[in-house]
Design a protein around this motif. Structure first.
Motif, PDB file in Angstrom:
ATOM      1  N   ILE A 135       0.973  -1.098  -0.002  1.00  0.00           N
ATOM      2  CA  ILE A 135      -0.163  -0.033   0.058  1.00  0.00           C
ATOM      3  C   ILE A 135       0.751   1.346   0.097  1.00  0.00           C
ATOM      4  N   VAL A 136       0.600   2.082  -0.969  1.00  0.00           N
ATOM      5  CA  VAL A 136       1.328   3.518  -0.968  1.00  0.00           C
ATOM      6  C   VAL A 136       0.202   4.356  -0.595  1.00  0.00           C
ATOM      7  N   VAL A 137       0.965   5.242   0.251  1.00  0.00           N
ATOM      8  CA  VAL A 137       0.132   6.470   0.809  1.00  0.00           C
ATOM      9  C   VAL A 137       0.942   7.622   0.965  1.00  0.00           C
ATOM     10  N   ASN A 138       0.297   9.014   1.143  1.00  0.00           N
ATOM     11  CA  ASN A 138       1.059  10.040   1.495  1.00  0.00           C
ATOM     12  C   ASN A 138       0.478  10.426   2.871  1.00  0.00           C
ATOM     13  N   ALA A 139       1.487  10.965   3.796  1.00  0.00           N
ATOM     14  CA  ALA A 139       1.148  11.230   5.069  1.00  0.00           C
ATOM     15  C   ALA A 139       0.268  12.376   5.143  1.00  0.00           C
ATOM     16  N   GLU A 140      -0.923  12.100   4.771  1.00  0.00           N
ATOM     17  CA  GLU A 140      -2.170  12.982   5.093  1.00  0.00           C
ATOM     18  C   GLU A 140      -3.108  12.335   5.527  1.00  0.00           C
ATOM     19  N   ARG A 141      -4.030  12.938   6.139  1.00  0.00           N
ATOM     20  CA  ARG A 141      -5.291  12.432   6.826  1.00  0.00           C
ATOM     21  C   ARG A 141      -6.122  11.472   6.009  1.00  0.00           C
ATOM     22  N   VAL A 142      -6.702  12.122   5.134  1.00  0.00           N
ATOM     23  CA  VAL A 142      -7.488  11.181   4.130  1.00  0.00           C
ATOM     24  C   VAL A 142      -6.721   9.885   3.531  1.00  0.00           C
ATOM     25  N   PRO A 143      -5.844  10.029   2.992  1.00  0.00           N
ATOM     26  CA  PRO A 143      -4.975   8.936   2.420  1.00  0.00           C
ATOM     27  C   PRO A 143      -4.430   7.859   3.601  1.00  0.00           C
ATOM     28  N   VAL A 144      -4.221   8.297   4.684  1.00  0.00           N
ATOM     29  CA  VAL A 144      -3.869   7.380   5.806  1.00  0.00           C
ATOM     30  C   VAL A 144      -5.264   6.670   6.224  1.00  0.00           C
ATOM     31  N   GLU A 147       4.259  13.999  10.299  1.00  0.00           N
ATOM     32  CA  GLU A 147       4.987  12.956  11.381  1.00  0.00           C
ATOM     33  C   GLU A 147       3.863  12.543  12.409  1.00  0.00           C
ATOM     34  N   ALA A 148       2.494  13.540  12.509  1.00  0.00           N
ATOM     35  CA  ALA A 148       1.349  13.083  13.383  1.00  0.00           C
ATOM     36  C   ALA A 148       0.679  12.060  12.307  1.00  0.00           C
ATOM     37  N   GLN A 149       0.480  12.310  11.221  1.00  0.00           N
ATOM     38  CA  GLN A 149      -0.164  11.325  10.289  1.00  0.00           C
ATOM     39  C   GLN A 149       0.521  10.022  10.338  1.00  0.00           C
ATOM     40  N   LEU A 150       1.972  10.022  10.476  1.00  0.00           N
ATOM     41  CA  LEU A 150       2.639   8.802  10.395  1.00  0.00           C
ATOM     42  C   LEU A 150       2.447   7.856  11.670  1.00  0.00           C
ATOM     43  N   ALA A 151       2.532   8.764  12.799  1.00  0.00           N
ATOM     44  CA  ALA A 151       1.932   8.064  14.112  1.00  0.00           C
ATOM     45  C   ALA A 151       0.543   7.545  14.173  1.00  0.00           C
ATOM     46  N   THR A 152      -0.338   8.245  13.433  1.00  0.00           N
ATOM     47  CA  THR A 152      -1.700   7.604  13.284  1.00  0.00           C
ATOM     48  C   THR A 152      -1.841   6.486  12.426  1.00  0.00           C
ATOM     49  N   LEU A 153      -0.968   6.334  11.330  1.00  0.00           N
ATOM     50  CA  LEU A 153      -0.818   5.244  10.420  1.00  0.00           C
ATOM     51  C   LEU A 153      -0.232   3.892  11.263  1.00  0.00           C
ATOM     52  N   ARG A 154       0.753   4.189  11.971  1.00  0.00           N
ATOM     53  CA  ARG A 154       1.501   3.064  12.919  1.00  0.00           C
ATOM     54  C   ARG A 154       0.447   2.507  13.821  1.00  0.00           C
ATOM     55  N   GLU A 155      -0.555   3.606  14.700  1.00  0.00           N
ATOM     56  CA  GLU A 155      -1.422   3.207  15.558  1.00  0.00           C
ATOM     57  C   GLU A 155      -2.593   2.351  14.735  1.00  0.00           C
ATOM     58  N   LEU A 156      -2.951   2.762  13.544  1.00  0.00           N
ATOM     59  CA  LEU A 156      -4.087   1.718  13.063  1.00  0.00           C
ATOM     60  C   LEU A 156      -3.676   0.683  12.471  1.00  0.00           C
ATOM     61  N   LEU A 157      -2.339   0.564  11.877  1.00  0.00           N
ATOM     62  CA  LEU A 157      -1.852  -0.653  11.299  1.00  0.00           C
ATOM     63  C   LEU A 157      -0.663  -0.973  12.395  1.00  0.00           C
ATOM     64  N   PRO A 158      -0.708  -1.605  13.627  1.00  0.00           N
ATOM     65  CA  PRO A 158       0.515  -1.565  14.366  1.00  0.00           C
ATOM     66  C   PRO A 158       1.315  -2.895  13.967  1.00  0.00           C
ATOM     67  N   ARG A 159       0.929  -3.659  13.226  1.00  0.00           N
ATOM     68  CA  ARG A 159       1.622  -4.930  12.753  1.00  0.00           C
ATOM     69  C   ARG A 159       2.038  -4.868  11.500  1.00  0.00           C
ATOM     70  N   VAL A 160       1.978  -3.741  10.792  1.00  0.00           N
ATOM     71  CA  VAL A 160       2.337  -3.486   9.244  1.00  0.00           C
ATOM     72  C   VAL A 160       3.817  -2.956   9.148  1.00  0.00           C
ATOM     73  N   ALA A 161       4.747  -3.481   8.450  1.00  0.00           N
ATOM     74  CA  ALA A 161       5.841  -2.448   8.297  1.00  0.00           C
ATOM     75  C   ALA A 161       5.576  -1.531   7.468  1.00  0.00           C
ATOM     76  N   VAL A 162       6.510  -0.232   7.796  1.00  0.00           N
ATOM     77  CA  VAL A 162       6.230   0.954   7.451  1.00  0.00           C
ATOM     78  C   VAL A 162       7.585   1.450   6.840  1.00  0.00           C
ATOM     79  N   ASP A 163       7.756   1.712   5.529  1.00  0.00           N
ATOM     80  CA  ASP A 163       8.945   2.286   4.879  1.00  0.00           C
ATOM     81  C   ASP A 163       8.609   3.868   4.468  1.00  0.00           C
ATOM     82  N   THR A 164       9.531   4.608   4.187  1.00  0.00           N
ATOM     83  CA  THR A 164       9.255   5.999   3.965  1.00  0.00           C
ATOM     84  C   THR A 164      10.039   6.514   2.758  1.00  0.00           C
ATOM     85  N   LEU A 165       9.567   7.401   1.989  1.00  0.00           N
ATOM     86  CA  LEU A 165      10.481   7.925   0.899  1.00  0.00           C
ATOM     87  C   LEU A 165      10.370   9.315   0.925  1.00  0.00           C
ATOM     88  N   PRO A 166      11.350  10.045   0.490  1.00  0.00           N
ATOM     89  CA  PRO A 166      11.478  11.638   0.564  1.00  0.00           C
ATOM     90  C   PRO A 166      10.534  12.115  -0.725  1.00  0.00           C
TER      91      PRO A 166
END
Length: 324
Positions: free
Chosen positions: A234-243, A285-304
């Protein structure tokens, strides 16, 4: 995470909300795998194709070369043409129906297919059959197939279809069994009737077609639900709706039995390029924290976020070098 999944799987699906960079990441993964000596087929299932634009060359409904490593590694691209796919699908269905129907009903078959061309579900069924066909052909010629998919809802529906279509076809086969028993009983009463053998042959052809379709859908279903062979990124941007949409997609895929190998958060803002982008990064970063909270078991990578549009092989190469 991305490179490990790509190296260990036969099929990767790259999906997410529209506009998050699915085609770019799918291309970068494909190029990296080709550079490592694998034969890769990159397939776009999105009706609004971007593959050809990104690679700055024509890409159509048959594989074209995108890149190679000068040795065994190769990256080819294919954009599924929904209109051509539907026409081929309806032509095949029409030919089958005309084979089964008496000649005086052929015009009614054609009229039915004309209505079906615009009917709900025709597009999805045709695309699904094309995907199954691509997978079957690509398994012989490629080491890895990467699907650059349409936006989330469309893709989730598409991945649900193999099970639906297999069950539906199985139902048709069960009804054919009852019809064949009835037909056989009728034919037994009049073995001298020439139409008796024609009816038996027709029944066999119908069963053969239905069995082949059921097996095709069951094979595709088995592939996409086999975590050793297939994974979804799953590809996502660190914004509320995509997350939030990505979390919903994850749970839908989980319900369908499709392994989600991880989430790639794309285009993170830099922290050292002015106050505006630094402030935006704080929100991300706040949306990243939300993502990790919603999907705690899923690996997350980031790209700039990259400084320029991603166009052409050199740009894809730069992105590929940032993958992990």
């Amino acid at each position: 995470m991305l490179l490990e999944l790509a190296a260990d799987r036969k099929v990767l699906f790259i999906g997410g909300k529209g506009g998050v960079g699915k085609t770019s990441i799918a291309s970068a993964v494909g190029l990296q795998q080709a550079r490592s000596g694998r034969r890769v087929l990159l397939v776009s299932t999105d009706p609004a194709h971007n593959l050809g634009h990104l690679w700055e060359r024509p890409v159509g409904d048959e594989p074209v070369l995108l890149a190679d490593d000068g040795g065994s590694g190769v990256l080819a691209g294919l954009e599924i043409d929904p209109h051509a796919t539907i026409e081929r699908h309806l032509e095949q269905v029409g030919q089958t129906l005309r084979d089964f129907m008496p000649e005086h009903l052929h015009k009614q078959v054609d009229a039915h297919l004309q209505l079906a061309r615009q009917s709900p579900g025709t597009h999805e069924a045709a695309i699904l059959e094309r995907i199954a066909e691509v997978v079957e052909l690509a398994e012989r010629d490629y080491d890895l197939i990467i699907f650059d998919t349409a936006p989330s809802g469309h893709t989730a529906r598409l991945l649900a279809l193999p099970e639906i279509m297999a069950a539906w076809t199985e139902g048709l086969l069960n009804r054919r069994t009852k019809a064949e028993k009835f037909g056989a009983a009728i034919r037994a009463l009049d073995n001298d009737d020439p139409s008796s053998s024609r009816g038996a042959n027709r029944d066999r052809r119908i069963r053969q077609v239905l069995t082949q379709r059921r097996n095709t859908f069951e094979k595709l279903r088995g592939l996409v639900t086999d975590p050793a062979a297939c994974s979804f990124i799953i590809v996502v941007n660190a914004e509320r709706v995509p997350v939030l949409e990505s979390a919903e997609l994850f749970h839908e895929l989980e319900r369908l039995g499709v392994e989600v190998g991880g989430v790639v958060v794309n285009r993170l803002s830099p922290t050292d390029q002015g106050e505006f982008l630094a402030a935006r990064r704080t929100q991300e970063e706040a949306q990243l924290a939300t993502l990790r909270e919603l999907l705690p078991r899923v690996a997350v990578d980031t790209l700039p976020m990259l400084p320029a549009d991603l166009m052409g092989e050199p740009a894809v190469e730069q992105l590929a070098q940032r993958l992990r």
